[in-house]
Design a protein around this motif. Structure first.
Motif, PDB file in Angstrom:
ATOM      1  N   TRP A 158      -4.856   8.752  -4.714  1.00 16.68           N
ATOM      2  CA  TRP A 158      -5.655   9.138  -5.877  1.00 16.68           C
ATOM      3  C   TRP A 158      -4.807   9.928  -6.861  1.00 16.68           C
ATOM      4  O   TRP A 158      -3.766  10.500  -6.499  1.00 16.68           O
ATOM      5  CB  TRP A 158      -6.896   9.927  -5.452  1.00 16.68           C
ATOM      6  N   GLY A 159      -5.250   9.950  -8.089  1.00 17.61           N
ATOM      7  CA  GLY A 159      -4.529  10.680  -9.117  1.00 17.61           C
ATOM      8  C   GLY A 159      -5.401  10.867 -10.359  1.00 17.61           C
ATOM      9  O   GLY A 159      -6.425  10.195 -10.523  1.00 17.61           O
ATOM     10  N   ARG A 160      -4.994  11.787 -11.209  1.00 18.69           N
ATOM     11  CA  ARG A 160      -5.755  12.142 -12.408  1.00 18.69           C
ATOM     12  C   ARG A 160      -4.971  11.719 -13.652  1.00 18.69           C
ATOM     13  O   ARG A 160      -3.772  11.971 -13.758  1.00 18.69           O
ATOM     14  CB  ARG A 160      -6.014  13.646 -12.445  1.00 18.69           C
ATOM     15  N   LYS A 161      -5.680  11.085 -14.574  1.00 18.03           N
ATOM     16  CA  LYS A 161      -5.058  10.690 -15.838  1.00 18.03           C
ATOM     17  C   LYS A 161      -4.895  11.932 -16.714  1.00 18.03           C
ATOM     18  O   LYS A 161      -5.847  12.704 -16.885  1.00 18.03           O
ATOM     19  CB  LYS A 161      -5.933   9.670 -16.550  1.00 18.03           C
ATOM     20  N   ALA A 177       0.826  -1.209   0.000  1.00 22.02           N
ATOM     21  CA  ALA A 177       0.000   0.000   0.000  1.00 22.02           C
ATOM     22  C   ALA A 177       0.861   1.260   0.000  1.00 22.02           C
ATOM     23  O   ALA A 177       0.434   2.311  -0.489  1.00 22.02           O
ATOM     24  CB  ALA A 177      -0.940   0.007   1.203  1.00 22.02           C
ATOM     25  N   HIS A 178       2.078   1.167   0.539  1.00 25.26           N
ATOM     26  CA  HIS A 178       2.980   2.312   0.561  1.00 25.26           C
ATOM     27  C   HIS A 178       3.380   2.739  -0.848  1.00 25.26           C
ATOM     28  O   HIS A 178       3.826   3.869  -1.052  1.00 25.26           O
ATOM     29  CB  HIS A 178       4.247   1.992   1.346  1.00 25.26           C
ATOM     30  N   GLU A 179       3.258   1.819  -1.806  1.00 26.07           N
ATOM     31  CA  GLU A 179       3.727   2.074  -3.167  1.00 26.07           C
ATOM     32  C   GLU A 179       2.662   2.682  -4.067  1.00 26.07           C
ATOM     33  O   GLU A 179       2.958   3.037  -5.215  1.00 26.07           O
ATOM     34  CB  GLU A 179       4.207   0.755  -3.799  1.00 26.07           C
ATOM     35  N   LEU A 180       1.437   2.807  -3.603  1.00 32.38           N
ATOM     36  CA  LEU A 180       0.337   3.193  -4.488  1.00 32.38           C
ATOM     37  C   LEU A 180       0.591   4.519  -5.201  1.00 32.38           C
ATOM     38  O   LEU A 180       0.416   4.634  -6.419  1.00 32.38           O
ATOM     39  CB  LEU A 180      -0.970   3.263  -3.695  1.00 32.38           C
ATOM     40  N   ALA A 181       0.983   5.544  -4.451  1.00 34.68           N
ATOM     41  CA  ALA A 181       1.206   6.851  -5.064  1.00 34.68           C
ATOM     42  C   ALA A 181       2.335   6.790  -6.083  1.00 34.68           C
ATOM     43  O   ALA A 181       2.227   7.367  -7.177  1.00 34.68           O
ATOM     44  CB  ALA A 181       1.504   7.885  -3.981  1.00 34.68           C
ATOM     45  N   GLN A 182       3.404   6.090  -5.745  1.00 34.44           N
ATOM     46  CA  GLN A 182       4.533   5.970  -6.672  1.00 34.44           C
ATOM     47  C   GLN A 182       4.110   5.258  -7.948  1.00 34.44           C
ATOM     48  O   GLN A 182       4.490   5.663  -9.054  1.00 34.44           O
ATOM     49  CB  GLN A 182       5.685   5.227  -6.011  1.00 34.44           C
ATOM     50  N   TRP A 183       3.318   4.195  -7.799  1.00 37.29           N
ATOM     51  CA  TRP A 183       2.855   3.468  -8.978  1.00 37.29           C
ATOM     52  C   TRP A 183       2.006   4.359  -9.878  1.00 37.29           C
ATOM     53  O   TRP A 183       2.137   4.326 -11.106  1.00 37.29           O
ATOM     54  CB  TRP A 183       2.059   2.237  -8.551  1.00 37.29           C
ATOM     55  N   LEU A 184       1.125   5.157  -9.278  1.00 35.80           N
ATOM     56  CA  LEU A 184       0.303   6.064 -10.076  1.00 35.80           C
ATOM     57  C   LEU A 184       1.168   7.069 -10.834  1.00 35.80           C
ATOM     58  O   LEU A 184       0.938   7.347 -12.014  1.00 35.80           O
ATOM     59  CB  LEU A 184      -0.691   6.799  -9.185  1.00 35.80           C
ATOM     60  N   GLU A 185       2.161   7.604 -10.155  1.00 39.84           N
ATOM     61  CA  GLU A 185       3.055   8.568 -10.805  1.00 39.84           C
ATOM     62  C   GLU A 185       3.846   7.908 -11.925  1.00 39.84           C
ATOM     63  O   GLU A 185       4.039   8.503 -13.001  1.00 39.84           O
ATOM     64  CB  GLU A 185       3.981   9.186  -9.773  1.00 39.84           C
ATOM     65  N   GLU A 186       4.306   6.700 -11.697  1.00 44.57           N
ATOM     66  CA  GLU A 186       5.078   5.996 -12.733  1.00 44.57           C
ATOM     67  C   GLU A 186       4.217   5.652 -13.942  1.00 44.57           C
ATOM     68  O   GLU A 186       4.742   5.483 -15.054  1.00 44.57           O
ATOM     69  CB  GLU A 186       5.704   4.736 -12.148  1.00 44.57           C
ATOM     70  N   GLU A 187       2.912   5.558 -13.747  1.00 44.39           N
ATOM     71  CA  GLU A 187       1.996   5.312 -14.854  1.00 44.39           C
ATOM     72  C   GLU A 187       1.575   6.612 -15.544  1.00 44.39           C
ATOM     73  O   GLU A 187       0.714   6.595 -16.427  1.00 44.39           O
ATOM     74  CB  GLU A 187       0.752   4.566 -14.352  1.00 44.39           C
ATOM     75  N   GLY A 188       2.162   7.724 -15.116  1.00 45.95           N
ATOM     76  CA  GLY A 188       1.901   8.988 -15.768  1.00 45.95           C
ATOM     77  C   GLY A 188       0.746   9.790 -15.198  1.00 45.95           C
ATOM     78  O   GLY A 188       0.380  10.834 -15.758  1.00 45.95           O
ATOM     79  N   PHE A 189       0.170   9.345 -14.092  1.00 49.70           N
ATOM     80  CA  PHE A 189      -0.941  10.078 -13.503  1.00 49.70           C
ATOM     81  C   PHE A 189      -0.429  11.343 -12.811  1.00 49.70           C
ATOM     82  O   PHE A 189       0.696  11.398 -12.316  1.00 49.70           O
ATOM     83  CB  PHE A 189      -1.708   9.195 -12.520  1.00 49.70           C
TER      84      PHE A 189
END
Length: 258
Positions: A252-255, A161-173
């Motif tokens: 959370w993040g925005r595409k 769960a600690h990685e969620l924000a990083q994963w979103l950012e790495e996906e370009g969000f």
């Protein structure tokens, strides 16, 4: 309980729920409680349209017999490829306590789910931190040890769960944010009705986890048979007497708009 812990909010992502013609998806919707609450209390009737709110789950046994206006439900396994017509079609995708179900493929599964979000749309993820409160007692500590062994068995890191924000950012969000939210149980829960629901949900959830421990080769290492048998009543008693916290992480993040 989640909503109360967030100041009566269901969605922390800064999406304008009053905007007309929003398309919203809830993954792992079960009986649609989240969507019904969202629709009835957070989305004005003027912003709804036919089939604009979708809930999916693996089974339909608990789907509402008479869905609210603009709401529909369908069977879908979130581990399988999404139907082509759903890709890039949602202004908001909500997923709570689901990623661990992907086992070792948590990151790949999230990447697949992100394809559902339309450009400019949002995703909100909620996952357990697998952490308890600093003042929690020995029963909660044993519960956490139990969760650690179960996660090890299915090949999921306890800290994913600690990685969620990083994963979103790495996906370009973009506009990615995260918040850690302790959920109070037992005597730390000020609302009497939620306090009782907390006891019930913890009991039911723990019973399900105890069944899964039987699948671990050689059994549990952290608890012996007697400790395992008494964990549920000890946990409820401890919650009643000193309370407990189970910590969640929202991300959370925005595409980006192409």
């Amino acid at each position: 309980m989640f909503k109360a812990a967030n100041g009566n909010k269901l969605i922390l992502a800064p999406i304008d729920l009053t905007k007309p013609h929003l398309h919203i998806l809830d993954i792992g919707t079960y009986d649609g409680t989240f969507l019904v609450d969202l629709s009835n209390n957070f989305i004005p009737s003027s912003a709804r349209q036919t089939d604009s709110i979708l809930g999916i789950d693996l089974f339909d046994a608990h789907f509402p017999a008479h869905p609210s206006e603009g709401m529909r439900f369908q069977i879908q396994n979130f581990l399988e490829p999404w139907p082509q017509e759903l890709l890039g079609s949602f202004d908001l995708v909500h997923q709570r306590l689901m990623l661990a179900g992907a086992g070792r493929n948590t990151r790949a599964n999230l990447t697949q789910t992100l394809r559902l979000v339309k450009p400019g749309g949002w995703i909100q993820l909620v996952e357990a931190e697998q952490a308890i409160g600093p003042n929690d007692g020995p029963a909660m500590q044993q519960f956490l040890l139990l969760m650690g062994e179960l996660f090890g068995f299915i090949g999921v890191p306890m800290t994913y769960a600690h990685e969620l924000a990083q994963w979103l950012e790495e996906e370009g969000f973009e506009e990615v944010e995260t918040r850690v939210v302790p959920i109070p149980y037992g005597c730390r829960q000020p609302d009497a009705e939620l306090r009782e629901k907390g006891y019930s949900s913890m009991s039911v959830g723990l019973q399900g986890k105890l069944k899964h421990t039987k699948m671990i080769p050689g059994g549990l290492k952290s608890l012996d048979a007697a400790e395992l048998e008494m964990l549920a009543p000890r946990l409820i008693k401890e919650m009643e007497e000193r309370g407990a916290e189970y910590v969640m992480r929202y991300a959370w993040g925005r595409k980006p708009v192409a």
